[in-house]
Design a protein around this motif. Structure first.
Motif, short mmCIF file in Angstrom:
data_model
loop_
_atom_site.label_atom_id
_atom_site.label_comp_id
_atom_site.label_asym_id
_atom_site.label_seq_id
_atom_site.Cartn_x
_atom_site.Cartn_y
_atom_site.Cartn_z
N THR A 82 0.85 -1.19 0.00
CA THR A 82 0.00 0.00 0.00
C THR A 82 0.88 1.23 0.00
OG1 THR A 82 -0.06 -0.20 2.38
CG2 THR A 82 -2.02 -0.92 1.19
N GLY A 84 1.48 4.62 1.36
CA GLY A 84 1.12 5.54 2.44
C GLY A 84 1.26 6.98 1.99
N VAL A 85 0.22 7.75 2.18
CA VAL A 85 0.21 9.13 1.66
C VAL A 85 0.37 10.13 2.80
CG1 VAL A 85 -1.13 10.84 0.38
CG2 VAL A 85 -1.32 8.43 -0.21
N TYR A 86 1.24 11.08 2.59
CA TYR A 86 1.29 12.24 3.48
C TYR A 86 0.56 13.35 2.74
CZ TYR A 86 4.91 10.13 6.39
OH TYR A 86 5.61 9.33 7.25
N GLU A 87 -0.46 13.88 3.38
CA GLU A 87 -1.23 14.94 2.74
C GLU A 87 -0.34 16.15 2.47
OE1 GLU A 87 -4.58 15.88 5.15
OE2 GLU A 87 -5.34 13.84 5.09
N SER A 88 -0.66 16.83 1.41
CA SER A 88 -0.04 18.13 1.11
C SER A 88 1.46 18.09 0.83
CB SER A 88 -0.28 19.14 2.24
OG SER A 88 -1.60 19.14 2.62
N MET A 89 1.99 16.95 0.45
CA MET A 89 3.41 16.89 0.09
C MET A 89 3.51 16.75 -1.42
SD MET A 89 5.79 14.42 2.33
CE MET A 89 6.75 15.02 3.68
N GLU A 93 9.01 16.72 -2.42
CA GLU A 93 9.09 16.79 -0.95
C GLU A 93 9.02 15.39 -0.33
OE1 GLU A 93 7.17 21.22 -0.20
OE2 GLU A 93 5.89 19.45 -0.13
N ARG B 17 -0.06 23.19 6.66
CA ARG B 17 -0.60 23.34 5.30
C ARG B 17 -2.07 22.93 5.22
NH1 ARG B 17 4.06 20.96 1.28
NH2 ARG B 17 5.49 22.70 1.47
N ARG B 91 -1.92 5.18 8.29
CA ARG B 91 -1.63 5.58 6.91
C ARG B 91 -0.63 4.63 6.25
NH1 ARG B 91 -1.23 10.92 9.04
NH2 ARG B 91 1.00 10.67 9.15
N GLN B 92 -0.09 3.71 7.04
CA GLN B 92 0.91 2.73 6.61
C GLN B 92 2.18 3.41 6.10
OE1 GLN B 92 -1.75 0.35 4.15
NE2 GLN B 92 -1.80 -1.15 5.79
N THR B 93 2.58 4.46 6.77
CA THR B 93 3.83 5.13 6.42
C THR B 93 4.90 4.87 7.47
OG1 THR B 93 2.90 7.09 7.50
CG2 THR B 93 2.80 7.05 5.11
#
Lengths: 315, 286
Positions: A82, A84-89, A93, B17, B91-93
């Motif tokens: 999967t 994994g998403v960091y919002e707003s990057m 970045e 942000r 978030r699986q990060t």
């Protein structure tokens, strides 16, 4: 070289992986296949040091996952199933964050990140927010992240899952390129045709047990030689009985009642005799050939054989 | 920026942000401003036309601001901190961070610093309002600084509690629940104990109620603010008198105790969080 030494992993009473032993040579592309819950992801996570084995060890270029996990991590680039998403990057970045986490110096980051974006075909999306990337682009970015520290080994868990055909083809060609650059690649997937195209070796797992581990050529040749695909014009109830008298077992296709997969002797004389018998019985055969998708056949044959062997003690 | 902890940098960018952070900050500031305005108006009205520029009004508004800021920080800090690591798991990060060269200490300190930076931003945004009370009078600069220290010490402790629960749970909502349960227990149980113990154990507590009360409530920021306000009027800024078995001892002021106790428990929570994330423990990484 990667060596799994009798590696087992259990969660409570569930045996996720049972005594996996195999040696993966440098530069090999190994496909891990097996049904859901077969232990593919567990094997990959053990290799990446994300989970400790219950028993056994994995040796990666001379480093033990139990004793030197940090050294193993430096050698491995991991792409999970999967994204994994960091919002707003933005894409840049995102890579910069992981490069910083990998303690890459500023000057090296300035060179490496654009190079990686170019390599995975995302240079035009460098300033695009990660969360707005398509699934295919996100997967390529994830692969780019795994390549940041130029690891010798790439561990890819279901990289093609959810991708459209174009994205799958692009990913496949990228993996081909990485293989040509000498990377050792471990890849788990349910898309056997992709694996057949990419892999040099196959590891087949079921219920945590190793069903087979060999080169793709050895596995598929053994199966291809013993497998015939037969298509008839109309469904024939006596088909199975006729082929059985010639020493072959038959399996009707679940998608097409008029198509059978036969397993048995690969001697040309035996095959000719079988074809002759079918025609003599009035069956209109319009296709009679060695199985085309050898990996799928190998997988089906080996996993069903393993299943039968498992069922015998209960019978 | 080059040597800044990447976790801290990412958290700050990620938080600031999003519209949520902006509205959270605006909402909290609006709340504090409204409360101080209402109090000031009420105080002015009660003076029946006399000048409101006196110490009582300034002090009342100042205390209202301090308490509201404390409540806001006590909600913001654990809420943000509890979601920090558990949210990464959701978030699986988180696995991807563990596979980099970030050590558990870097991860935990990055998360704590990010939440503290947000709390500091909020408290700093209150400075113009605090300055008004200072200009009205009744509040000196030392008092202002001490209350800021109590607020930030409390924010640190609640952040560390949030991060600790975040390392122990798989979802942000569970971590938030545990964090608030822990904090509420501390805020409610300690005052009850202070009231009940002198009755239950009179031999130990009855004669030294004042001392025990200070020691037990040092971790309670609301009590600390009240006691500090009282002692600032009667004693030194740095010390106060404690009575143990009839003898009087001079000890550290309540706010110093609060700072020391908060820092001690914050460090303990950080150490426990780091242990949870250390791969050898086999817990944090699975």
């Amino acid at each position: 070289m990667i060596e799994f030494r009798s590696v087992s992993k259990s969660y409570g009473t569930t045996q996720a992986l049972d005594s996996l032993s195999c040696v993966i040579p440098v530069g090999a592309t190994v496909g891990l296949i097996g049904p859901n819950g077969s232990g593919k992801t567990t094997a990959l996570r053990l290799l990446t040091t994300l989970i400790p084995p219950t028993s056994g060890d994995v040796i990666v270029a001379g480093h033990s996952v139990n004793e030197q996990p940090a050294a193993v991590r430096n050698l491995i680039g991991y792409m999970p199933d999967t994204f994994g998403v960091y919002e707003s990057m933005t894409a840049t970045e995102y890579l910069d964050f992981y490069a910083r986490c990998g303690r890459m110096p500023r000057a090296a980051r300035a060179i490496t990140i654009p190079a990686i974006l170019g390599r995975v075909g995302l240079i035009d999306a460098a300033q695009t927010a990660v969360m707005s990337l398509s699934r295919g682009m996100a997967q390529r970015l994830s692969l780019g992240r795994a390549l940041l520290h130029d690891p010798a080994i790439l561990v890819l868990d279901e990289p093609a899952s959810g991708l459209d055909p174009r994205a799958r083809i692009e990913l496949r060609s990228l993996l081909h390129e990485l293989h040509q650059h000498g990377k050792t690649i471990l890849i788990s997937s349910h898309i056997l045709s992709d694996l057949a195209d990419l892999c040099t070796h196959m590891l087949i797992l079921e219920h945590g047990k190793t069903i087979a581990y060999d080169t793709l050529a050895n596995l598929t040749n053994a199966t291809r030689q013993q497998t015939i695909q037969v298509s008839v014009l109309d469904e024939v109830p006596a088909f199975a009985a006729i082929v059985a008298t010639h020493g072959y077992t038959s399996q009707q296709s679940p998608d097409d009642a008029c198509t059978y997969t036969l397993h048995g002797s690969n001697a040309p004389a035996d095959r000719a005799a079988l074809l002759y018998a079918l025609i003599q019985a009035g069956i209109t055969v319009h296709a009679f050939a060695a199985a085309e998708s050898a990996l799928e056949q190998a997988f089906l044959q080996m996993t069903s054989a393993a299943q039968q062997a498992q069922e015998v003690p209960h019978a | 920026m080059h040597n800044l902890n990447p976790i801290l940098l990412r958290e700050l960018r990620g938080r600031l942000r999003t519209p949520r952070s902006y509205w959270l900050l605006c909402g909290a500031l609006l709340l504090v401003t409204t409360i101080s305005m209402l109090l000031y108006s009420a105080d002015y009205a009660s003076m029946d036309g006399q000048s409101s520029f006196n110490g009582t009004s300034g002090h009342t508004v100042f205390l209202a601001l301090v308490f509201t800021a404390l409540i806001a920080v006590n909600v913001i800090a654990p809420m943000m901190a509890a979601g920090s690591i558990a949210g990464e798991r959701e978030r699986q990060t988180f696995d991807l961070i563990l596979l980099t060269q970030m050590r558990p200490i870097d991860i935990v300190l990055g998360k704590v610093a990010a939440t503290m930076a947000y709390c500091l931003l909020f408290v700093t945004a209150l400075t113009p309002l605090m300055a008004i009370t200072f200009l009205i009078g009744g509040v000196d600069i030392g008092e202002l600084a001490i209350q800021y220290i109590i607020i930030m010490s409390s924010a640190l402790l609640y952040t560390c509690i949030g991060v600790y629960w975040s390392t122990r749970t798989q979802t942000a909502i569970t971590a938030t629940g545990y964090a608030f349960a822990t904090i509420l227990s501390m805020l409610l149980v300690l005052p009850i104990l202070v009231l009940v113990l002198p009755t239950l154990l009179p031999a130990i507590f009855a004669e030294n109620t004042n001392t025990w009360m200070h020691i037990m409530l040092a971790i309670h920021p609301y009590a600390s603010i009240i006691f500090t306000q009282e002692s600032l009027r009667t004693a030194s800024i740095w010390s106060e008198a404690y009575i143990i078995n009839g003898s009087t001892f001079v000890g550290p002021a309540m706010w110093l105790l609060t700072m020391a106790v908060s820092w001690f428990w914050s460090c303990t929570a950080v150490v426990l969080s780091i242990r949870r994330l250390t791969p050898d423990s086999g817990k944090g990484t699975s």
